[in-house]
Design a protein around this motif. Structure first.
Motif, PDB file in Angstrom:
ATOM      1  N   PRO A 132       0.833  -1.211   0.000  1.00 20.87           N
ATOM      2  CA  PRO A 132       0.000   0.000   0.000  1.00 20.87           C
ATOM      3  C   PRO A 132       0.866   1.258   0.000  1.00 20.87           C
ATOM      4  N   LYS A 133       0.461   2.232  -0.784  1.00 18.65           N
ATOM      5  CA  LYS A 133       1.249   3.460  -0.894  1.00 18.65           C
ATOM      6  C   LYS A 133       1.356   4.192   0.440  1.00 18.65           C
ATOM      7  N   GLU A 134       0.369   4.025   1.314  1.00 19.64           N
ATOM      8  CA  GLU A 134       0.415   4.674   2.624  1.00 19.64           C
ATOM      9  C   GLU A 134       1.622   4.185   3.424  1.00 19.64           C
ATOM     10  N   ILE A 135       1.955   2.906   3.270  1.00 20.34           N
ATOM     11  CA  ILE A 135       3.124   2.356   3.970  1.00 20.34           C
ATOM     12  C   ILE A 135       4.401   2.982   3.419  1.00 20.34           C
ATOM     13  N   PRO A 164       0.757  11.043  -8.936  1.00 17.86           N
ATOM     14  CA  PRO A 164       0.324  11.756  -7.720  1.00 17.86           C
ATOM     15  C   PRO A 164       1.049  11.278  -6.466  1.00 17.86           C
ATOM     16  N   PHE A 165       1.270   9.967  -6.358  1.00 17.60           N
ATOM     17  CA  PHE A 165       2.012   9.425  -5.212  1.00 17.60           C
ATOM     18  C   PHE A 165       3.462   9.893  -5.236  1.00 17.60           C
ATOM     19  N   LEU A 166       4.111   9.795  -6.383  1.00 16.63           N
ATOM     20  CA  LEU A 166       5.522  10.163  -6.474  1.00 16.63           C
ATOM     21  C   LEU A 166       5.751  11.611  -6.079  1.00 16.63           C
ATOM     22  N   LYS A 167       4.820  12.477  -6.427  1.00 13.88           N
ATOM     23  CA  LYS A 167       4.973  13.893  -6.109  1.00 13.88           C
ATOM     24  C   LYS A 167       4.815  14.180  -4.614  1.00 13.88           C
ATOM     25  N   LYS A 168       4.269  13.222  -3.865  1.00  6.57           N
ATOM     26  CA  LYS A 168       4.128  13.394  -2.422  1.00  6.57           C
ATOM     27  C   LYS A 168       5.398  13.043  -1.655  1.00  6.57           C
ATOM     28  N   LEU A 169       6.330  12.369  -2.302  1.00 13.53           N
ATOM     29  CA  LEU A 169       7.511  11.883  -1.598  1.00 13.53           C
ATOM     30  C   LEU A 169       8.385  13.055  -1.156  1.00 13.53           C
ATOM     31  N   PRO A 170       8.857  13.047   0.108  1.00 17.92           N
ATOM     32  CA  PRO A 170       9.479  14.231   0.709  1.00 17.92           C
ATOM     33  C   PRO A 170      10.992  14.314   0.551  1.00 17.92           C
ATOM     34  N   ALA A 171      11.529  13.678  -0.481  1.00 15.79           N
ATOM     35  CA  ALA A 171      12.993  13.646  -0.622  1.00 15.79           C
ATOM     36  C   ALA A 171      13.331  13.582  -2.106  1.00 15.79           C
TER      37      ALA A 171
END
Length: 301
Positions: A132-135, A164-171
């Motif tokens: 899961p992407k949340e993990i 959309p998920f990739l753009k949320k990554l904080p690094a």
């Protein structure tokens, strides 16, 4: 070893291209030996043993100085073989780990001390079960505090859903193997252009211009892959990396010759400046920033 698994090349050619001093193979693996570092029960393939000693031999044969070792799916979340290779490298290797979301802070600190500098998120369904992407986002938040980055592996048809998920990554996010474009299509195809736009719009995205042996439909010398790699090197010269992918896990079509792979470099990075960025400056900045800082202060010989 699986019956259809191809072992790595026993006698790769000496490349004609001479890599610049300090060159880094920024994507390679160690497997086993299984008697010491067993493969994961949940693995999708069983490779041949490819221990750290063989990796060092190849590094020296190709004229490279350092390695970035990536945890492969056949070892699951047990990073013991990776960590052993890092510790024994005397600082000449860094690592990309695959971790359990519940890993302790103490274990993360131990991995950092050993030389791990990133985690890998694998979305290739034939290699790993879905997470899961949340993990992944929880893991990303934890490793960002250590200054680590994130390596992602996916195939081109999955990119649109993943953006959309990739753009949320904080690094910093490093994409393996150019997002695996379909080289039967022209680089102007919307799938590859979607990846180019992702790189254009997000300065924290990097990519590895690696694995022509996996992407080709023509086979060696992989001329059908070169235009894709060259575009990325020329458009994003400060955000590209290169690696052998030794020992080429789960290859079915042919056994790549690493000497031939090295000789592709001047075809995709056509100037000495681009070659130095691809092989030295970029991987050093990402994986050995402390050495860059010390050198700038005159603290290194």
């Amino acid at each position: 070893m699986d019956a259809d698994y191809l072992p790595f090349h026993p006698n790769p050619a000496k490349p004609s291209f001479v890599a610049p001093p300090g060159a880094v193979d920024a994507h390679c693996h160690v497997f086993g030996p299984a008697v010491t570092f067993p493969y994961a029960a949940e693995r999708k393939y069983t490779p041949c043993d490819a221990p750290k000693s063989k990796l060092v031999e190849l590094r020296d044969h190709l004229g490279f100085s350092r390695n970035v070792i990536v945890q492969a799916s056949c070892h699951g979340r047990n990073n013991a073989a990776l960590l052993d290779a890092l510790v024994s490298s005397n600082g000449l290797a860094r690592g990309v780990a695959v971790i359990d979301p519940d890993i302790s802070d103490i274990e993360l600190e131990k991995m950092d001390a050993a030389g791990v500098r990133a985690v890998r998120f694998n979305f290739v369904k034939r290699l790993v079960d879905s997470t899961p992407k949340e993990i992944f986002l929880r893991i990303a938040d934890r490793i960002a505090k250590l200054g680590w980055h994130i390596v992602v592996y996916f195939e081109a048809p999955d990119l649109e859903e993943l953006v959309p998920f990739l753009k949320k990554l904080p690094a910093i996010v490093v994409v393996d193997h150019m997002g695996r474009p379909d080289v039967l299509n022209n680089p102007s195809h919307p799938d590859f252009q979607r990846f180019v736009k992702l790189m254009e719009d997000n300065q924290n995205f990097w990519t590895k211009v690696s694995c022509p042996e996996r992407l080709t439909t023509q086979g060696p010398p992989y001329d059908d892959v070169i235009p894709f790699s060259r575009i990325l090197v020329e458009m994003f010269p400060d955000r590209v990396l290169w690696g052998t992918d030794w020992p080429h896990p789960n290859m079915k079509s042919h056994v790549p010759d690493e000497g031939m792979l090295v000789d592709i470099i001047p075809k995709i990075a056509k100037t000495t400046e681009l070659q130095h960025k691809l092989l030295v400056a970029n991987p050093m900045r990402l994986y050995w920033p402390e050495e860059i800082a010390a050198s700038s202060k005159g603290l290194l010989p």
